[in-house]
Write a protein that holds these residues in place. Structure first.
Motif, PDB file in Angstrom:
ATOM      1  N   GLN A 173      29.219   2.389 -13.915  1.00  0.00           N
ATOM      2  CA  GLN A 173      28.932   2.888 -12.567  1.00  0.00           C
ATOM      3  C   GLN A 173      29.700   4.172 -12.235  1.00  0.00           C
ATOM      4  O   GLN A 173      29.960   4.466 -11.080  1.00  0.00           O
ATOM      5  N   THR A 174      30.062   4.926 -13.278  1.00  0.00           N
ATOM      6  CA  THR A 174      30.665   6.238 -13.079  1.00  0.00           C
ATOM      7  C   THR A 174      29.609   7.206 -12.560  1.00  0.00           C
ATOM      8  O   THR A 174      29.914   8.100 -11.775  1.00  0.00           O
ATOM      9  N   ILE A 175      28.370   7.036 -13.018  1.00  0.00           N
ATOM     10  CA  ILE A 175      27.234   7.779 -12.467  1.00  0.00           C
ATOM     11  C   ILE A 175      26.281   6.753 -11.858  1.00  0.00           C
ATOM     12  O   ILE A 175      26.188   5.622 -12.323  1.00  0.00           O
ATOM     13  N   ASN A 176      25.609   7.152 -10.781  1.00  0.00           N
ATOM     14  CA  ASN A 176      24.753   6.221 -10.048  1.00  0.00           C
ATOM     15  C   ASN A 176      23.346   6.098 -10.596  1.00  0.00           C
ATOM     16  O   ASN A 176      22.662   5.126 -10.321  1.00  0.00           O
ATOM     17  N   HIS A 177      22.889   7.104 -11.321  1.00  0.00           N
ATOM     18  CA  HIS A 177      21.511   7.106 -11.811  1.00  0.00           C
ATOM     19  C   HIS A 177      21.498   7.285 -13.326  1.00  0.00           C
ATOM     20  O   HIS A 177      22.294   8.052 -13.864  1.00  0.00           O
ATOM     21  N   ALA A 178      20.599   6.618 -13.977  1.00  0.00           N
ATOM     22  CA  ALA A 178      20.441   6.747 -15.427  1.00  0.00           C
ATOM     23  C   ALA A 178      19.650   8.021 -15.700  1.00  0.00           C
ATOM     24  O   ALA A 178      18.498   7.991 -16.130  1.00  0.00           O
ATOM     25  N   GLN A 179      20.275   9.142 -15.414  1.00  0.00           N
ATOM     26  CA  GLN A 179      19.629  10.441 -15.552  1.00  0.00           C
ATOM     27  C   GLN A 179      20.640  11.458 -16.064  1.00  0.00           C
ATOM     28  O   GLN A 179      21.839  11.344 -15.820  1.00  0.00           O
ATOM     29  N   PHE A 180      20.128  12.455 -16.758  1.00  0.00           N
ATOM     30  CA  PHE A 180      20.921  13.639 -17.077  1.00  0.00           C
ATOM     31  C   PHE A 180      19.959  14.801 -17.190  1.00  0.00           C
ATOM     32  O   PHE A 180      18.751  14.627 -17.344  1.00  0.00           O
ATOM     33  N   SER A 181      20.477  15.993 -17.050  1.00  0.00           N
ATOM     34  CA  SER A 181      19.639  17.175 -17.223  1.00  0.00           C
ATOM     35  C   SER A 181      20.372  18.182 -18.092  1.00  0.00           C
ATOM     36  O   SER A 181      21.592  18.318 -18.013  1.00  0.00           O
ATOM     37  N   LEU A 182      19.597  18.825 -18.932  1.00  0.00           N
ATOM     38  CA  LEU A 182      20.112  19.886 -19.792  1.00  0.00           C
ATOM     39  C   LEU A 182      19.478  21.188 -19.318  1.00  0.00           C
ATOM     40  O   LEU A 182      18.262  21.282 -19.203  1.00  0.00           O
ATOM     41  N   CYS A 183      20.293  22.165 -19.041  1.00  0.00           N
ATOM     42  CA  CYS A 183      19.800  23.471 -18.627  1.00  0.00           C
ATOM     43  C   CYS A 183      20.199  24.450 -19.717  1.00  0.00           C
ATOM     44  O   CYS A 183      21.391  24.674 -19.956  1.00  0.00           O
ATOM     45  N   PHE A 184      19.218  25.003 -20.403  1.00  0.00           N
ATOM     46  CA  PHE A 184      19.497  25.846 -21.558  1.00  0.00           C
ATOM     47  C   PHE A 184      19.787  27.298 -21.206  1.00  0.00           C
ATOM     48  O   PHE A 184      20.301  28.033 -22.019  1.00  0.00           O
ATOM     49  N   ALA A 185      19.459  27.721 -19.996  1.00  0.00           N
ATOM     50  CA  ALA A 185      19.655  29.113 -19.605  1.00  0.00           C
ATOM     51  C   ALA A 185      21.136  29.407 -19.378  1.00  0.00           C
ATOM     52  O   ALA A 185      21.924  28.521 -19.078  1.00  0.00           O
TER      53      ALA A 185
END
Length: 180
Positions: free
Chosen positions: A27-39
């Protein structure tokens, strides 16, 4: 890896044991999500992409977020997507944006979705700094590369200035979008 901005690799696969999976379980993060931004991120002071765990950081966006449809069954560890089309945009585009640049020259590689993706679909792997394409597109890719750069494609190291780098084409992959 020692000469790169970051000196480690973090795998972001779908297993519970992955770094972000453990963060969600604790529960360190609330959502099972991540995003990668390549720019490149001018706000960070470094010329590198960014990763956001637990969601997305809209401060990094120049355009609205677009999600890709995940392919295959959910029992595999890797994230798989379907590449619909593959383009090369000529170097020296006025924009680093993913958005269409009317002033740039684009070439669409004449490849079917099956040829681009292969049987196992296209795997997005955050655990490496390399990009690999399926062998069946090699001849077509190399033809377009030569047409746009005037030189043979090679994996061999080369000396290049920032200006030389900007002259290289940008490879654009059009993914099947998430429905909804």
């Amino acid at each position: 890896f020692e000469k790169q901005l970051a000196s480690g690799v973090i795998g972001l696969d779908r297993r519970a044991q992955s770094f972000w999976g453990q963060m969600r379980a604790s529960q360190t993060i609330n959502h099972a999500q991540f995003s990668l931004c390549f720019a490149r991120q001018p706000t960070s002071g470094v010329n590198a992409g960014a990763i956001t765990l637990g969601g997305a950081d809209k401060r990094l966006h120049k355009t609205p977020m677009v999600f890709a449809k995940m392919m295959g069954d959910r029992t595999t560890a890797s994230f798989k997507v379907n590449v619909r089309k593959m383009y090369m945009r000529a170097g020296q585009s006025m924009s680093e944006s993913i958005m269409y640049d009317a002033n740039a020259k684009y070439s669409m590689l004449q490849l079917s979705e099956d040829a681009i993706n292969g049987e196992k679909k296209f795997s997005i792997d955050s655990g490496t700094t390399d990009t690999y394409f399926i062998k069946s597109i090699s001849d077509e890719f190399r033809k377009y590369w030569k047409d746009m750069t005037g030189m043979e494609y090679s994996n061999d190291p080369m000396q290049a200035s920032d200006i030389d780098i900007r002259e290289l084409p940008t490879i654009i992959l059009q993914l099947t979008p998430h429905e909804g």
